[in-house]
Motif scaffolding. Structure first.
Motif, PDB file in Angstrom:
ATOM      1  N   GLU A 223       0.849  -1.193   0.000  1.00  0.00           N
ATOM      2  CA  GLU A 223       0.000   0.000   0.000  1.00  0.00           C
ATOM      3  C   GLU A 223       0.890   1.250   0.000  1.00  0.00           C
ATOM      4  OE1 GLU A 223      -3.455   0.303   0.337  1.00  0.00           O
ATOM      5  OE2 GLU A 223      -3.829  -1.860   0.252  1.00  0.00           O
ATOM      6  N   LEU A 224       0.546   2.179  -0.873  1.00  0.00           N
ATOM      7  CA  LEU A 224       1.290   3.437  -0.960  1.00  0.00           C
ATOM      8  C   LEU A 224       1.342   4.146   0.393  1.00  0.00           C
ATOM      9  CD1 LEU A 224       2.739   5.554  -2.627  1.00  0.00           C
ATOM     10  CD2 LEU A 224       0.575   6.242  -3.609  1.00  0.00           C
ATOM     11  N   ALA A 225       0.246   4.051   1.140  1.00  0.00           N
ATOM     12  CA  ALA A 225       0.160   4.748   2.432  1.00  0.00           C
ATOM     13  C   ALA A 225       1.300   4.352   3.374  1.00  0.00           C
ATOM     14  CB  ALA A 225      -1.190   4.464   3.088  1.00  0.00           C
ATOM     15  N   ASP A 226       1.790   3.117   3.229  1.00  0.00           N
ATOM     16  CA  ASP A 226       2.875   2.661   4.102  1.00  0.00           C
ATOM     17  C   ASP A 226       4.223   3.234   3.694  1.00  0.00           C
ATOM     18  OD1 ASP A 226       1.063   1.152   5.534  1.00  0.00           O
ATOM     19  OD2 ASP A 226       1.276  -0.575   4.184  1.00  0.00           O
ATOM     20  N   PHE A 227       4.284   3.888   2.559  1.00  0.00           N
ATOM     21  CA  PHE A 227       5.559   4.393   2.066  1.00  0.00           C
ATOM     22  C   PHE A 227       5.678   5.917   2.149  1.00  0.00           C
ATOM     23  CE2 PHE A 227       5.292   0.203   0.462  1.00  0.00           C
ATOM     24  CZ  PHE A 227       6.585  -0.247   0.287  1.00  0.00           C
ATOM     25  N   VAL A 228       4.578   6.600   2.466  1.00  0.00           N
ATOM     26  CA  VAL A 228       4.657   8.063   2.429  1.00  0.00           C
ATOM     27  C   VAL A 228       5.349   8.601   3.678  1.00  0.00           C
ATOM     28  CG1 VAL A 228       2.615   8.268   0.977  1.00  0.00           C
ATOM     29  CG2 VAL A 228       2.391   8.507   3.456  1.00  0.00           C
ATOM     30  N   SER A 229       6.100   9.674   3.479  1.00  0.00           N
ATOM     31  CA  SER A 229       6.857  10.274   4.570  1.00  0.00           C
ATOM     32  C   SER A 229       5.910  10.857   5.610  1.00  0.00           C
ATOM     33  CB  SER A 229       7.740  11.389   4.019  1.00  0.00           C
ATOM     34  OG  SER A 229       6.905  12.417   3.518  1.00  0.00           O
ATOM     35  N   GLU A 230       6.448  11.108   6.792  1.00  0.00           N
ATOM     36  CA  GLU A 230       5.623  11.634   7.868  1.00  0.00           C
ATOM     37  C   GLU A 230       5.085  13.025   7.507  1.00  0.00           C
ATOM     38  OE1 GLU A 230       7.241  10.824  11.722  1.00  0.00           O
ATOM     39  OE2 GLU A 230       6.158  12.549  12.547  1.00  0.00           O
ATOM     40  N   GLU A 231       5.924  13.813   6.869  1.00  0.00           N
ATOM     41  CA  GLU A 231       5.539  15.172   6.494  1.00  0.00           C
ATOM     42  C   GLU A 231       4.299  15.145   5.585  1.00  0.00           C
ATOM     43  OE1 GLU A 231       8.613  17.147   4.339  1.00  0.00           O
ATOM     44  OE2 GLU A 231       7.418  18.997   4.174  1.00  0.00           O
ATOM     45  N   SER A 232       4.360  14.239   4.632  1.00  0.00           N
ATOM     46  CA  SER A 232       3.270  14.108   3.688  1.00  0.00           C
ATOM     47  C   SER A 232       2.003  13.578   4.373  1.00  0.00           C
ATOM     48  CB  SER A 232       3.743  13.171   2.574  1.00  0.00           C
ATOM     49  OG  SER A 232       2.734  12.978   1.658  1.00  0.00           O
ATOM     50  N   ALA A 233       2.197  12.641   5.294  1.00  0.00           N
ATOM     51  CA  ALA A 233       1.052  12.088   6.021  1.00  0.00           C
ATOM     52  C   ALA A 233       0.395  13.158   6.888  1.00  0.00           C
ATOM     53  CB  ALA A 233       1.508  10.906   6.878  1.00  0.00           C
ATOM     54  N   THR A 234       1.200  14.031   7.471  1.00  0.00           N
ATOM     55  CA  THR A 234       0.670  15.106   8.321  1.00  0.00           C
ATOM     56  C   THR A 234      -0.162  16.091   7.490  1.00  0.00           C
ATOM     57  OG1 THR A 234       2.669  14.928   9.632  1.00  0.00           O
ATOM     58  CG2 THR A 234       1.309  16.863  10.022  1.00  0.00           C
ATOM     59  N   HIS A 235       0.363  16.430   6.335  1.00  0.00           N
ATOM     60  CA  HIS A 235      -0.339  17.318   5.413  1.00  0.00           C
ATOM     61  C   HIS A 235      -1.719  16.739   5.074  1.00  0.00           C
ATOM     62  CE1 HIS A 235      -0.206  20.222   1.893  1.00  0.00           C
ATOM     63  NE2 HIS A 235      -1.196  19.430   1.526  1.00  0.00           N
ATOM     64  N   TYR A 236      -1.714  15.477   4.768  1.00  0.00           N
ATOM     65  CA  TYR A 236      -2.941  14.784   4.356  1.00  0.00           C
ATOM     66  C   TYR A 236      -3.946  14.702   5.505  1.00  0.00           C
ATOM     67  CZ  TYR A 236      -5.700  11.104   2.056  1.00  0.00           C
ATOM     68  OH  TYR A 236      -6.695  10.368   1.481  1.00  0.00           O
ATOM     69  N   GLN A 237      -3.408  14.424   6.700  1.00  0.00           N
ATOM     70  CA  GLN A 237      -4.257  14.347   7.887  1.00  0.00           C
ATOM     71  C   GLN A 237      -4.959  15.694   8.120  1.00  0.00           C
ATOM     72  OE1 GLN A 237      -5.280  12.019   9.769  1.00  0.00           O
ATOM     73  NE2 GLN A 237      -6.246  13.309  11.344  1.00  0.00           N
ATOM     74  N   ARG A 238      -4.177  16.758   8.023  1.00  0.00           N
ATOM     75  CA  ARG A 238      -4.725  18.108   8.243  1.00  0.00           C
ATOM     76  C   ARG A 238      -5.755  18.455   7.171  1.00  0.00           C
ATOM     77  NH1 ARG A 238      -6.682  21.331  11.362  1.00  0.00           N
ATOM     78  NH2 ARG A 238      -6.361  23.562  11.054  1.00  0.00           N
ATOM     79  N   LEU A 239      -5.478  18.037   5.944  1.00  0.00           N
ATOM     80  CA  LEU A 239      -6.426  18.263   4.848  1.00  0.00           C
ATOM     81  C   LEU A 239      -7.782  17.618   5.172  1.00  0.00           C
ATOM     82  CD1 LEU A 239      -6.719  19.039   1.624  1.00  0.00           C
ATOM     83  CD2 LEU A 239      -6.521  16.586   1.363  1.00  0.00           C
ATOM     84  N   ARG A 240      -7.729  16.381   5.633  1.00  0.00           N
ATOM     85  CA  ARG A 240      -8.979  15.687   5.953  1.00  0.00           C
ATOM     86  C   ARG A 240      -9.717  16.378   7.093  1.00  0.00           C
ATOM     87  NH1 ARG A 240      -6.991   9.687   6.600  1.00  0.00           N
ATOM     88  NH2 ARG A 240      -5.328  10.914   7.531  1.00  0.00           N
ATOM     89  N   GLU A 241      -8.943  16.837   8.103  1.00  0.00           N
ATOM     90  CA  GLU A 241      -9.581  17.542   9.225  1.00  0.00           C
ATOM     91  C   GLU A 241     -10.300  18.796   8.728  1.00  0.00           C
ATOM     92  OE1 GLU A 241      -6.176  16.274  12.492  1.00  0.00           O
ATOM     93  OE2 GLU A 241      -6.475  18.411  12.025  1.00  0.00           O
ATOM     94  N   LEU A 242      -9.623  19.534   7.863  1.00  0.00           N
ATOM     95  CA  LEU A 242     -10.229  20.778   7.355  1.00  0.00           C
ATOM     96  C   LEU A 242     -11.483  20.467   6.538  1.00  0.00           C
ATOM     97  CD1 LEU A 242      -7.046  22.810   6.342  1.00  0.00           C
ATOM     98  CD2 LEU A 242      -8.677  23.401   8.148  1.00  0.00           C
ATOM     99  N   LEU A 243     -11.409  19.444   5.703  1.00  0.00           N
ATOM    100  CA  LEU A 243     -12.587  19.077   4.905  1.00  0.00           C
ATOM    101  C   LEU A 243     -13.749  18.723   5.820  1.00  0.00           C
ATOM    102  CD1 LEU A 243     -11.082  16.929   1.993  1.00  0.00           C
ATOM    103  CD2 LEU A 243     -11.907  19.291   1.912  1.00  0.00           C
TER     104      LEU A 243
END
Ligand code: ATP
Ligand code: MG
Length: 432
Positions: A223-243
């Motif tokens: 799964e791609l999700a297991d390979f993404v850097s922490e920085e990228s995961a944080t960005h994505y997490q924040r995006l979902r929170e905002l949505l």
């Protein structure tokens, strides 16, 4: 001699179809203006190298879909297959990207030599927005808000759903790609020819395959999700929170990858079930590496592109275009006899001056009363103004008949110099 036909997959938009286009275009313009985006226009033709370096050498678009040719001086040129590359090239060339933020939009034809089918053409229109100089995820969310506002304005919200994914950085994807290749190699026999080739050249694209056998072979893949850097995961997490805080609905789709190599971190797509196979109406995401890849300074960037034909198909099949857009004539001027021609043309000028919002059509080419009136009915106009000489052979025209082109057939006779004012009374009545 046989008649020439248009090029396969390149469509004419006929007058009966243009109201939907006008409605879509004007709604898009209104919405981007509300978000303070500014228009940019750039050429349809660019150096082929621009698309190779941005979209990626090993993508369907660059490998087999571009209309490319050698110019008379030997330059390799291509019709643009998408807008982002040209937008970045233009913005950077003119110094719009250094040390500033930009919110831009564009609209225009794109060209890809794909197999034509419903919703997939060789010349098609895109509307796009691009934002530069902002790290996000607030700007990513703003762009998603813009899309959401457009669907709302078009009354299409209930037919569209948003899918999002985090595809990480280029390095993340390289590590993931290697793992995916290693996973697929022993399963090569289950793949189709395309996927077998992609497995080495662009393994992420295998995820995107529409072939059920290939999807089957992908069961249990890394799964791609297991390979993404922490920085990228944080960005994505924040995006979902905002949505979520904004009530923008989305679905996470871990298989969502884009057909263009320049994307990173969050990518998204709006899709519909109402179009059959060609369900994607808008796709986008971040592309922070692209400006530098094209020779500019590192510049944060994000944007999306909308496929206009697919929206037009939706608007038409769901009957969403306001009737006022379909109206092409409001008042039809009928002129019988020689003396009336001049008076009628002058009256048309007066009416156009007094009521600029009205569409005034002067019957041209003469003809009998019945024929002219038939045309007036067929035009869809609400009113006919009929000018006729006072007597056969006379050139004197002193009065006009104003006739409602509905079942009532209500007709009034007014002096010529009272026609403009009387039409005004009809207008206030129909507005009330
Ligand atoms: P698809 O998966 O349908 O091939 P894509 O991922 O290639 O789409 P993008 O390059 O992201 O599409 O372009 C954005 C939008 O442009 C798509 O969502 C779609 O609505 C539209 N689009 C792309 N290719 C075509 C085409 N050949 N004809 C009509 N519309 C298109
Ligand atoms: Mg495509």
């Amino acid at each position: 001699m046989s008649k020439l036909q248009s090029i396969k997959g390149m469509n004419d938009i006929l007058p009966d179809q243009s109201p939907t286009w006008q409605y879509l275009e004007s709604t898009f313009r209104k919405v981007v203006a509300r978000f303070a985006y500014r228009e940019i226009r750039f050429p349809i033709l660019e150096h082929t190298q621009l698309f190779k370096r941005s979209i990626g050498e090993v993508t369907d678009i660059v490998e087999k879909e571009m209309y490319s040719f050698a110019d008379r001086n030997g330059d390799n040129l291509s019709l643009r297959p998408e807008g982002t590359a040209g937008c970045v090239r233009a913005a950077d060339q003119h110094g719009l990207l250094y040390n500033q933020t930009q919110r831009l939009w564009y609209q225009g034809p794109m060209f890809r030599r794909e197999k034509p089918q419903k919703g997939r053409y060789r010349q098609f229109q895109q509307f796009g927005v691009e934002a530069f100089g902002m790290a996000g995820p607030d700007i990513d969310v703003e762009i998603l808000q813009l899309g959401t506002a457009l669907w709302q304005a078009l009354a299409l919200t209930e037919y569209l759903s948003l899918e999002i994914n985090n595809i990480g950085s280029a390095q993340d994807r390289q590590r993931f790609g290697a793992a995916l290749t290693a996973f697929l190699e022993p399963r090569a026999e289950q793949l189709d020819e395309d996927a077998r080739r992609r497995m080495y050249t662009n393994p992420l694209r295998v995820l995107d395959s529409k072939n059920p056998a290939v999807q089957e072979a992908l069961q249990g893949a890394p799964e791609l999700a297991d390979f993404v850097s922490e920085e990228s995961a944080t960005h994505y997490q924040r995006l979902r929170e905002l949505l979520e805080s904004l009530g923008i609905e989305y679905r996470e789709n871990p298989r969502l990858v884009r057909g263009l190599d320049y994307y990173n971190n969050c990518v998204y797509e709006w899709t519909t079930e109402s179009l059959g196979a060609q369900g994607a109406v808008c796709g986008g995401g971040r592309y922070d590496g692209l400006v530098q890849q094209l020779g500019g300074r590192p510049t944060l960037a994000a944007g999306f592109a909308i496929g206009a034909e697919r929206l037009v198909l939706m608007l038409d099949s769901l009957d969403k275009v306001a009737a006022s857009y379909r109206q092409s004539v409001d008042v039809y001027l009928v002129a019988i006899g020689d003396g009336s021609t001049e008076k009628s043309l002058a009256l048309a000028t007066a009416l156009r001056g007094a009521y600029p919002q009205l569409r005034i059509l002067s019957h041209c080419g003469g003809g009998k009363y019945n024929n002219q009136l038939k045309r007036a009915f067929a035009s869809g106009a609400a009113l006919a103004v009929i000018l006729e000489s006072e007597a056969a052979g006379s050139e004197v025209v002193e009065a006009a008949r104003i006739r409602r082109l509905d079942d009532s057939g209500e007709t009034v006779r007014v002096a010529l110099d009272a026609v403009v004012a009387t039409i005004g009374e009809y207008l206030t009545k129909s507005e009330a």
